[in-house]
Design a protein around this motif. Structure first.
Motif, PDB file in Angstrom:
ATOM      1  N   THR A 115       0.799  -1.263  -0.048  1.00  0.00           N
ATOM      2  CA  THR A 115       0.025   0.015  -0.088  1.00  0.00           C
ATOM      3  C   THR A 115       0.786   1.154   0.006  1.00  0.00           C
ATOM      4  O   THR A 115       0.750   2.088  -0.645  1.00  0.00           O
ATOM      5  CB  THR A 115      -0.820   0.093   1.445  1.00  0.00           C
ATOM      6  N   ARG A 116       2.013   1.396   0.812  1.00  0.00           N
ATOM      7  CA  ARG A 116       2.778   2.395   0.912  1.00  0.00           C
ATOM      8  C   ARG A 116       3.436   2.808  -0.526  1.00  0.00           C
ATOM      9  O   ARG A 116       3.508   3.738  -0.925  1.00  0.00           O
ATOM     10  CB  ARG A 116       3.878   2.271   1.950  1.00  0.00           C
TER      11      ARG A 116
ATOM     12  N   TRP B 151       2.480   1.677  -3.513  1.00  0.00           N
ATOM     13  CA  TRP B 151       1.540   2.063  -4.532  1.00  0.00           C
ATOM     14  C   TRP B 151       1.123   3.761  -4.185  1.00  0.00           C
ATOM     15  O   TRP B 151       1.014   4.415  -5.345  1.00  0.00           O
ATOM     16  CB  TRP B 151       0.337   1.243  -4.226  1.00  0.00           C
ATOM     17  N   ARG B 152       0.797   4.012  -3.025  1.00  0.00           N
ATOM     18  CA  ARG B 152       0.406   5.284  -2.705  1.00  0.00           C
ATOM     19  C   ARG B 152       1.833   6.393  -3.103  1.00  0.00           C
ATOM     20  O   ARG B 152       1.657   7.642  -3.649  1.00  0.00           O
ATOM     21  CB  ARG B 152       0.010   5.815  -1.282  1.00  0.00           C
ATOM     22  N   GLU B 153       2.884   5.759  -2.585  1.00  0.00           N
ATOM     23  CA  GLU B 153       4.015   6.626  -3.286  1.00  0.00           C
ATOM     24  C   GLU B 153       4.359   6.916  -4.772  1.00  0.00           C
ATOM     25  O   GLU B 153       4.577   7.623  -5.251  1.00  0.00           O
ATOM     26  CB  GLU B 153       5.361   5.994  -2.744  1.00  0.00           C
TER      27      GLU B 153
ATOM     28  N   ARG C 294      -2.763   7.904  -5.148  1.00  0.00           N
ATOM     29  CA  ARG C 294      -4.133   7.582  -4.749  1.00  0.00           C
ATOM     30  C   ARG C 294      -4.407   6.052  -3.902  1.00  0.00           C
ATOM     31  O   ARG C 294      -3.492   5.172  -3.926  1.00  0.00           O
ATOM     32  CB  ARG C 294      -4.848   7.391  -6.312  1.00  0.00           C
ATOM     33  N   PRO C 295      -5.456   5.973  -3.436  1.00  0.00           N
ATOM     34  CA  PRO C 295      -5.474   4.775  -2.815  1.00  0.00           C
ATOM     35  C   PRO C 295      -5.620   3.429  -3.576  1.00  0.00           C
ATOM     36  O   PRO C 295      -5.790   3.402  -4.952  1.00  0.00           O
ATOM     37  CB  PRO C 295      -6.879   5.039  -2.049  1.00  0.00           C
TER      38      PRO C 295
ATOM     39  N   ASP D  53      -6.366   0.855   2.894  1.00  0.00           N
ATOM     40  CA  ASP D  53      -7.311   0.922   1.701  1.00  0.00           C
ATOM     41  C   ASP D  53      -8.333  -0.149   1.364  1.00  0.00           C
ATOM     42  O   ASP D  53      -9.520   0.147   0.992  1.00  0.00           O
ATOM     43  CB  ASP D  53      -6.442   1.301   0.465  1.00  0.00           C
TER      44      ASP D  53
END
Length: 522
Positions: A413-414, A416-418, A422-423, A443
């Motif tokens: 998740t980190r 992907w967001r970086e 977006r979520p 998310d």
């Protein structure tokens, strides 16, 4: 023979002396047993059962994520449906309803699993109290607590364990319908039997066992010439109507999944059937040996007692035989798999018949000892076995990677967001990691690739067709998963990354594993 008689006489004398002059430490147990018919002893027992075994699960799996079956169940329950791609809907309904009240956390799902097991035991007690009062009611429950069904099997809340509660409830209603042939009990029998089928299609063997028991029973004519069985059938079909309509609309997806277990030849099915029976015997071994010790020389009366069962217990005995025999017959005819864990929810039938069919009184000496044994096993499991299990798994891990679920979900998740800002909306890849990410990621992405992916990796693709991208997660040694992810993503649309995750238990580091992440940005 003479030695055995002396041994039994000695124990009998000890039991009588203990009952007439109990030791101080036994008196709280005796007061508790006095509360059985008052109505508070059984709820207290079940509350203690839930507390101790929830503590055990919370400690034993402190450094690991939930079992993939539990995560899948929660994934199903995120949206209400009349069925899901692998299973009928009851387990998803329960998980969805539970998380509408309780937080989305590991301890919450451990509590849900043990609450389901306690509810199952409560329904078993409803059956028992039709035939016995007092100590024998609690003996039935204590013996069942010595089987693996209500703790270790129950902790994986899935289509199998949800039957722990539905089978005794349906059996109780069927018993009352057969006894009274009243309209309300007949309707209840149909509705609860349908509920069992909505838990897992394996419950069709419970339905068939009811029919077999009714036909084998001496009162079969009175039952089948009444309206009761036909009212039950109509009520059951009405309760199943929406699910049946869903099956037609989805080309019977869960049934197609179930038929994947019907690919064995006769020799394989015969071998599986033998192991099925042996597995059930093994699951009952501790409880059976304990009962033999309690019965002592009176165990010799067992054949005569089984022959002299009253009408209600005879009906349950036929249901018990059918619940084991019919799956074996089906496996041999259709060539299906037959793991013994599929039938663990029916073990209560044998315990109820044997204990309630015993014509003799059980001395309080034995009941207290049985309670002490059951409590000792539970407390030792929570205090000793659970920490040792957690430490072992922190160092050695699980094949499915449970010790890395939370770390993988957070890191994916980190990243992907970086990368996107977006979520995370969708996650696929190896089933266990994808399911874990839906649960442990902040998310809470949908499980499965969006329909824009060329080849959905998941069995459960997301409903929406969107362009928000997705992440596919595989362990580095899962070459098939990596190949499928590369095939699903268009060249130039994804970023491939690797990161190492490490197990942690209360600050202690453990084993490591490498995760390959495909971040498809579209």
């Amino acid at each position: 023979m003479h030695t055995d008689m002396l041994h039994d006489f000695a124990f009998s004398a000890l039991a009588e002396r203990s009952d007439s002059q109990p030791a101080a430490w036994r008196r709280p147990f005796l007061r508790w047993l006095d509360g059985i018919e008052a109505g508070w002893a059984i709820p207290l027992l079940l509350a203690c059962f839930v507390i101790v075994w929830t503590i055990y699960l919370s400690i034993a799996y402190a450094g690991a994520g939930l079992h993939p079956d539990v995560l899948e169940t929660w994934t199903f329950g995120r949206q209400f449906g009349w069925g899901y791609n692998k299973h009928p809907p009851l387990m998803g309904w329960v998980a969805g309803g539970w998380t509408a009240v309780f937080p989305l956390s590991d301890w919450s799902f451990h509590l849900m699993a043990m609450t389901n097991a306690a509810l199952a035991l409560w329904f078993v007690d409803l059956v028992s109290r039709r035939f016995v009062t007092g100590d024998k009611r609690v003996i039935v429950l204590l013996l069942l607590m010595l089987t693996p069904a209500y703790q270790f099997h129950a902790q994986r809340f899935n289509a199998n364990s949800v039957q722990l509660a539905t089978w005794p409830l349906a059996t109780y209603c069927f018993l009352r319908a057969f006894e009274t042939r009243a309209m309300l009990w007949s309707i209840a029998a149909g509705l609860t039997t349908a509920l069992a089928v909505l838990g897992k299609y394996y419950s069709i063997f419970l339905v068939m066992s009811f029919a077999f028991a009714a036909m084998a029973h001496p009162q079969r004519r009175a039952y089948f010439t009444s309206a009761s069985p036909w009212i039950s059938t109509a009520a059951g079909l009405a309760a199943l109507s929406m699910h049946l309509d869903w099956l037609v609309a989805t080309d019977a997806a869960p049934i197609q999944h179930a038929l994947m277990h019907a690919k064995s030849n006769l020799c394989t099915s015969l071998r599986d059937s033998v192991f099925f029976l042996l597995g059930l015997v093994a699951a009952m071994a501790v409880a059976a040996v304990t009962w033999i010790i309690v019965a002592g020389a009176r165990i010799r009366q067992f054949p005569a007692e089984m022959a002299a069962l009253n009408d209600g217990l005879r009906l349950l005995a036929y249901v018990a035989v059918g619940s084991v025999g019919l799956p074996v017959v089906n496996a041999l005819i259709m060539g299906t798999d037959l793991p013994s864990l599929w039938a663990l929810q029916g073990l209560f039938l044998f315990v109820v018949v044997v204990v309630c069919g015993a014509s003799y009184r059980i001395e309080r000496f034995y009941t207290v000892n049985l309670a002490m044994l059951t409590a000792g096993v539970a407390i030792a499991a929570a205090i000793i076995a659970a920490p040792l299990h957690a430490l072992y798994r922190n160092n050695h891990g699980y094949e499915e990677g449970r010790t890395f679920y939370q770390q993988t979900a957070q890191e994916a998740t980190r990243q992907w967001r970086e990368l996107t800002g977006r979520p995370l909306a969708h996650v696929g890849g190896t089933e266990s990691l994808a399911l874990a990410t839906t649960f442990y990621s902040d998310d809470h992405p949908s499980y499965g690739l969006p329909t824009t992916a060329r080849q959905p990796i998941s069995d459960s693709p997301a409903e929406a067709n969107d362009d928000r991208g997705w992440v596919s997660l595989c362990f580095r040694d899962q070459t098939d998963c990596i190949a499928a992810a590369e095939s699903a993503a268009r060249p130039g649309d994804y970023v491939k990354r690797e990161f190492v995750v490490q197990a942690r238990l209360f600050g202690w580091t453990g084993c490591t594993r490498t995760v390959v992440a495909f971040l498809v940005t579209r």
